[in-house]
Design a protein around this motif. Structure first.
Motif, PDB file in Angstrom:
ATOM      1  N   UNK A  48       0.831  -1.204   0.000  1.00  0.00           N
ATOM      2  CA  UNK A  48       0.000   0.000   0.000  1.00  0.00           C
ATOM      3  C   UNK A  48       0.864   1.253   0.000  1.00  0.00           C
ATOM      4  N   UNK A  49       1.969   1.206   0.765  1.00  0.00           N
ATOM      5  CA  UNK A  49       2.890   2.345   0.806  1.00  0.00           C
ATOM      6  C   UNK A  49       3.525   2.569  -0.560  1.00  0.00           C
ATOM      7  N   UNK A  50       3.839   1.474  -1.269  1.00  0.00           N
ATOM      8  CA  UNK A  50       4.432   1.594  -2.602  1.00  0.00           C
ATOM      9  C   UNK A  50       3.454   2.242  -3.578  1.00  0.00           C
ATOM     10  N   UNK A  51       2.174   1.880  -3.485  1.00  0.00           N
ATOM     11  CA  UNK A  51       1.167   2.504  -4.344  1.00  0.00           C
ATOM     12  C   UNK A  51       1.065   3.996  -4.061  1.00  0.00           C
ATOM     13  N   UNK A  52       1.195   4.362  -2.792  1.00  0.00           N
ATOM     14  CA  UNK A  52       1.170   5.778  -2.415  1.00  0.00           C
ATOM     15  C   UNK A  52       2.383   6.501  -3.004  1.00  0.00           C
ATOM     16  N   UNK A  53       3.538   5.832  -3.014  1.00  0.00           N
ATOM     17  CA  UNK A  53       4.742   6.415  -3.623  1.00  0.00           C
ATOM     18  C   UNK A  53       4.514   6.703  -5.100  1.00  0.00           C
ATOM     19  N   UNK A  54       3.870   5.757  -5.794  1.00  0.00           N
ATOM     20  CA  UNK A  54       3.600   5.937  -7.222  1.00  0.00           C
ATOM     21  C   UNK A  54       2.646   7.102  -7.457  1.00  0.00           C
ATOM     22  N   UNK A  55       1.594   7.198  -6.640  1.00  0.00           N
ATOM     23  CA  UNK A  55       0.640   8.295  -6.810  1.00  0.00           C
ATOM     24  C   UNK A  55       1.310   9.637  -6.558  1.00  0.00           C
ATOM     25  N   UNK A  56       2.277   9.669  -5.625  1.00  0.00           N
ATOM     26  CA  UNK A  56       3.008  10.912  -5.349  1.00  0.00           C
ATOM     27  C   UNK A  56       3.857  11.327  -6.545  1.00  0.00           C
ATOM     28  N   UNK A  57       4.452  10.348  -7.210  1.00  0.00           N
ATOM     29  CA  UNK A  57       5.240  10.661  -8.404  1.00  0.00           C
ATOM     30  C   UNK A  57       4.348  11.250  -9.494  1.00  0.00           C
ATOM     31  N   UNK A  58       3.159  10.676  -9.660  1.00  0.00           N
ATOM     32  CA  UNK A  58       2.222  11.171 -10.664  1.00  0.00           C
ATOM     33  C   UNK A  58       1.705  12.559 -10.307  1.00  0.00           C
ATOM     34  N   UNK A  59       1.483  12.798  -9.009  1.00  0.00           N
ATOM     35  CA  UNK A  59       1.029  14.115  -8.552  1.00  0.00           C
ATOM     36  C   UNK A  59       2.074  15.178  -8.877  1.00  0.00           C
ATOM     37  N   UNK A  60       3.350  14.841  -8.651  1.00  0.00           N
ATOM     38  CA  UNK A  60       4.431  15.799  -8.943  1.00  0.00           C
ATOM     39  C   UNK A  60       4.501  16.103 -10.436  1.00  0.00           C
ATOM     40  N   UNK A  61       4.257  15.095 -11.266  1.00  0.00           N
ATOM     41  CA  UNK A  61       4.230  15.328 -12.715  1.00  0.00           C
ATOM     42  C   UNK A  61       3.080  16.266 -13.074  1.00  0.00           C
ATOM     43  N   UNK A  62       1.909  16.038 -12.421  1.00  0.00           N
ATOM     44  CA  UNK A  62       0.762  16.915 -12.657  1.00  0.00           C
ATOM     45  C   UNK A  62       1.053  18.346 -12.246  1.00  0.00           C
ATOM     46  N   UNK A  63       1.750  18.522 -11.114  1.00  0.00           N
ATOM     47  CA  UNK A  63       2.114  19.863 -10.657  1.00  0.00           C
ATOM     48  C   UNK A  63       3.045  20.532 -11.661  1.00  0.00           C
ATOM     49  N   UNK A  64       3.996  19.774 -12.204  1.00  0.00           N
ATOM     50  CA  UNK A  64       4.935  20.323 -13.194  1.00  0.00           C
ATOM     51  C   UNK A  64       4.201  20.764 -14.452  1.00  0.00           C
ATOM     52  N   UNK A  65       3.216  19.975 -14.880  1.00  0.00           N
ATOM     53  CA  UNK A  65       2.432  20.338 -16.065  1.00  0.00           C
ATOM     54  C   UNK A  65       1.690  21.657 -15.841  1.00  0.00           C
ATOM     55  N   UNK A  66       1.113  21.798 -14.646  1.00  0.00           N
ATOM     56  CA  UNK A  66       0.411  23.035 -14.325  1.00  0.00           C
ATOM     57  C   UNK A  66       1.327  24.238 -14.331  1.00  0.00           C
ATOM     58  N   UNK A  67       2.530  24.058 -13.816  1.00  0.00           N
ATOM     59  CA  UNK A  67       3.500  25.163 -13.758  1.00  0.00           C
ATOM     60  C   UNK A  67       3.972  25.534 -15.157  1.00  0.00           C
TER      61      UNK A  67
END
Length: 300
Positions: free
Chosen positions: A150-169
């Motif tokens: 479950x922690x690993x899945x959370x790590x993956x979602x965090x990586x995707x969130x950071x990519x989304x933040x970069x796209x917005x910026x």
């Protein structure tokens, strides 16, 4: 390897996550405020909640290593689940706060174009979390630990969130400043979604819920065991990262007690070997004449 040794190894993954989140959350929050990026600030707060979640997993892993006692005959494995449940509440609170503050900024029209360096920070964080995900995912599969998975899945979602933040910026650099707060809304929604998923899985386990398809897989393994004629009843529940299985099987009534016990031992061995289930309670009964038609062909 016994389950306590596996849990001890799982602590390494929790520490890797905590270390990464500490560094990245500080970096994102400082860079987010300095470069005026709401998406990066939201991502930083997302990582702060992940620190709490990882600490909860770590504490749960530590408590679950306590051996069984007179009050906990099955051990303390459910401490992992309770810790995850507490973490889900904290994550939900932070996610809602991110959504509220971002919506207020959108209504007020306080849209700023963040510095492009904030996007570089977001992409760097995505790469780091991708590496943490790979490490924890491989470790979780190797030791078969549900909490670490479950922690690993959370790590993956965090990586995707950071990519989304970069796209917005990057989008705001193209004359679309509203993309940065929209990305922040996306991050807030991801935090709330993750909190809900952890809450749902935790409460499902604590109320003795069990996935029906997984139960059918376990049932098939027992049915394929030599000597088993019929499964009369079967129940399973999750106890932390462990599965507790109770099954009543019917066998040839002409078998001796020793032969019936051998079938029981074989079921336990197959459950451990194929599904890593350490606690299996097998009750053996003679096959009644009325159940003969429902039984599998003789010789199985």
């Amino acid at each position: 390897m016994n389950p306590y040794d596996e849990i001890k190894r799982g602590e390494k993954g929790a520490w890797v996550s905590i270390s990464a989140y500490l560094v990245l959350s500080a970096l994102k929050l400082i860079a987010g405020y300095w470069f005026a990026s709401g998406a990066l600030v939201a991502d930083g707060y997302n990582n702060l909640t992940d620190i709490v979640a990882s600490l909860a997993v770590l504490i749960g892993l530590r408590i679950s290593q306590k051996p069984p006692d007179k009050d906990h005959r099955y051990g303390h494995f459910r401490a992992e689940t309770i810790a995850a449940l507490i973490a889900s509440f904290i994550m939900a609170m932070v996610g809602i706060q991110v959504l509220i503050s971002t919506i207020q900024k959108l209504i007020a029209g306080n849209e700023e174009t963040p510095n492009v360096l904030s996007a570089v920070v977001a992409l760097f964080s995505a790469v780091c979390m991708g590496g943490v995900y790979i490490y924890n995912s491989r470790l979780a599969k190797r030791i078969q630990n549900a909490a670490l998975q479950a922690a690993a899945k959370d790590n993956l979602s965090d990586a995707l969130v950071s990519i989304g933040a970069a796209i917005g910026i990057f989008g705001s650099q193209l004359g679309l400043p509203w993309l940065d707060p929209v990305a922040a809304l996306f991050v807030g929604a991801i935090i709330c979604k993750t909190a809900w998923e952890i809450f749902y899985s935790s409460t499902h386990a604590l109320t003795d819920g069990f996935d029906e398809s997984e139960l059918m897989t376990l049932r098939q393994t027992i049915v394929d065991t030599n000597g088993v004629k019929l499964i009369k009843d079967m129940k399973a529940r999750v106890h932390g990262s462990q599965v507790l299985l109770d099954v009543i099987v019917q066998v040839d009534p002409m078998l001796t007690l020793v032969e019936s016990h051998t079938i029981s031992d074989e079921i336990e061995r197959r459950m451990k070997q194929k599904h890593n289930i350490m606690s299996v309670h097998v009750h053996v009964e003679p096959l009644a004449a009325a159940d003969t038609n429902a039984a599998r062909p003789a010789g199985k």
